[in-house]
Design an enzyme around this catalytic site. Structure first.
Site, PDB file in Angstrom:
ATOM      1  N   ASP A  64       0.810   3.697   4.974  1.00  0.00           N
ATOM      2  CA  ASP A  64      -0.235   4.266   4.119  1.00  0.00           C
ATOM      3  C   ASP A  64      -1.429   4.714   4.974  1.00  0.00           C
ATOM      4  O   ASP A  64      -1.795   5.878   4.951  1.00  0.00           O
ATOM      5  CB  ASP A  64      -0.650   3.271   3.026  1.00  0.00           C
ATOM      6  CG  ASP A  64      -0.928   1.864   3.563  1.00  0.00           C
ATOM      7  OD1 ASP A  64      -0.922   1.647   4.790  1.00  0.00           O
ATOM      8  OD2 ASP A  64      -1.151   0.953   2.736  1.00  0.00           O
ATOM      9  N   GLY A  98       0.785  -1.241   0.000  1.00  0.00           N
ATOM     10  CA  GLY A  98       0.000   0.000   0.000  1.00  0.00           C
ATOM     11  C   GLY A  98       0.812   1.284   0.000  1.00  0.00           C
ATOM     12  O   GLY A  98       0.369   2.310  -0.504  1.00  0.00           O
ATOM     13  N   ASP A 122      -5.425   2.463  10.978  1.00  0.00           N
ATOM     14  CA  ASP A 122      -6.849   2.323  11.302  1.00  0.00           C
ATOM     15  C   ASP A 122      -6.971   1.946  12.788  1.00  0.00           C
ATOM     16  O   ASP A 122      -6.978   2.815  13.646  1.00  0.00           O
ATOM     17  CB  ASP A 122      -7.454   1.269  10.370  1.00  0.00           C
ATOM     18  CG  ASP A 122      -8.965   1.183  10.475  1.00  0.00           C
ATOM     19  OD1 ASP A 122      -9.576   2.081  11.068  1.00  0.00           O
ATOM     20  OD2 ASP A 122      -9.546   0.208   9.957  1.00  0.00           O
TER      21      ASP A 122
HETATM   22  P1  IMP Z   1      -4.812  -1.408  11.288  1.00  0.00           P
HETATM   23  O1  IMP Z   1      -3.964  -2.527  11.796  1.00  0.00           O
HETATM   24  O2  IMP Z   1      -6.256  -1.600  11.611  1.00  0.00           O
HETATM   25  O3  IMP Z   1      -4.329  -0.043  11.722  1.00  0.00           O
HETATM   26  O4  IMP Z   1      -4.796  -1.524   9.736  1.00  0.00           O
HETATM   27  C1  IMP Z   1      -3.942  -0.867   8.971  1.00  0.00           C
HETATM   28  C2  IMP Z   1      -3.846  -1.491   7.599  1.00  0.00           C
HETATM   29  O5  IMP Z   1      -5.135  -1.860   7.069  1.00  0.00           O
HETATM   30  C3  IMP Z   1      -3.289  -0.472   6.659  1.00  0.00           C
HETATM   31  O6  IMP Z   1      -1.889  -0.526   6.636  1.00  0.00           O
HETATM   32  C4  IMP Z   1      -3.934  -0.840   5.343  1.00  0.00           C
HETATM   33  O7  IMP Z   1      -3.136  -1.790   4.703  1.00  0.00           O
HETATM   34  C5  IMP Z   1      -5.248  -1.457   5.724  1.00  0.00           C
HETATM   35  N1  IMP Z   1      -6.355  -0.473   5.588  1.00  0.00           N
HETATM   36  C6  IMP Z   1      -7.015   0.164   6.578  1.00  0.00           C
HETATM   37  N2  IMP Z   1      -7.979   0.959   6.095  1.00  0.00           N
HETATM   38  C7  IMP Z   1      -7.913   0.850   4.749  1.00  0.00           C
HETATM   39  C8  IMP Z   1      -8.663   1.437   3.663  1.00  0.00           C
HETATM   40  O8  IMP Z   1      -9.597   2.253   3.831  1.00  0.00           O
HETATM   41  N3  IMP Z   1      -8.306   1.071   2.412  1.00  0.00           N
HETATM   42  C9  IMP Z   1      -7.296   0.203   2.161  1.00  0.00           C
HETATM   43  N4  IMP Z   1      -6.573  -0.377   3.138  1.00  0.00           N
HETATM   44  C10 IMP Z   1      -6.873  -0.058   4.421  1.00  0.00           C
HETATM   45 MG    MG Z   2      -0.593  -0.908   5.172  1.00  0.00          MG
END
Ligand code: IMP
Ligand code: MG
Length: 198
Positions: free
Chosen positions: A110, A54, A113
């Site tokens: 990138d 990403g 979340d």
């Molecule tokens: P986290 O572990 O929940 O913080 O997820 C982070 C990862 O989920 C990011 O590095 C992205 O690869 C993916 N991600 C989270 N939200 C999106 C989105 O809206 N579009 C695409 N990928 C996302």
């Molecule tokens: Mg990512």
């Protein structure tokens, strides 16, 4: 260079319900981040570490916006267990090539979340004792944060919705769009249908 428009992408771009950040807005903000980080890391030969895939375009544009000597490396992780597809499970599938001990490391993401992926990666990086470790993310989705994310450099905030483009995918598609937008409801439905029949 002229801005590319959604229309140039034909049927494919009809899957984008709404553009949140245009190519011009993204390029402008990435240049600002490059200038800021270059000033902060003057004389430090920083090592920028990104997670594939990403961060591909963000890293490429950020590097070109930076005006100091630097190095770059990539890791790859899988964010769910292949057996259970359980969320929040993070596993390293490609490790660093460059030793980070004693280096000034900037971890480039990138999107953050829940923060679980970031937390896992920072813990993994800290084991190798970098001289410093900061986080630069293009997008931040603060709504669903489960764990504190120490972000030093941030491009933009995003609403709690799924976005694609500028490297971000939905089932590996849409990465090549130069803007970032919301995926239309029909595109989620079509992908689910394709998965069932294919
Ligand atoms: P986290 O572990 O929940 O913080 O997820 C982070 C990862 O989920 C990011 O590095 C992205 O690869 C993916 N991600 C989270 N939200 C999106 C989105 O809206 N579009 C695409 N990928 C996302
Ligand atoms: Mg990512």
């Amino acid at each position: 260079m002229a801005q590319r428009t959604v229309q140039e992408y034909g049927a494919f771009a009809r899957d984008i319900g709404q553009i949140l950040y245009t190519e011009e807005q993204i390029q402008q903000r990435v240049r600002e981040l490059g200038v800021q980080i270059s000033a902060d890391y003057e004389g430090k030969n920083p090592l920028l570490v990104g997670v594939l895939k990403g961060v591909l375009f963000f890293m490429a544009d950020l590097l070109r916006a930076m005006t100091i000597p630097l190095e770059v490396d990539f890791i790859a992780v899988s964010s769910f267990s292949p057996q259970t597809r359980q969320q929040g499970y993070v596993r390293m599938i490609k490790d660093l090539d460059i030793p980070i001990g004693g280096r000034h490391v900037i971890f480039v993401e990138d999107v953050i979340d829940t923060g679980l992926t970031l937390n896992y990666i920072l813990r993994t990086l800290r084991v190798h004792k970098p001289a410093s470790l900061e986080v630069c993310t293009l997008f931040d989705k603060p709504a669903k944060r489960l764990i504190d994310a120490p972000v030093k450099y941030k491009g933009f905030d995003l609403p709690d919705q799924y976005v694609v483009g500028y490297g971000l995918d939905y089932r590996e598609k849409y990465r090549n769009l130069p803007f970032v937008g919301l995926l239309a409801a029909h595109a989620f439905k079509d992908a689910a249908q394709e998965e069932r029949s294919g």
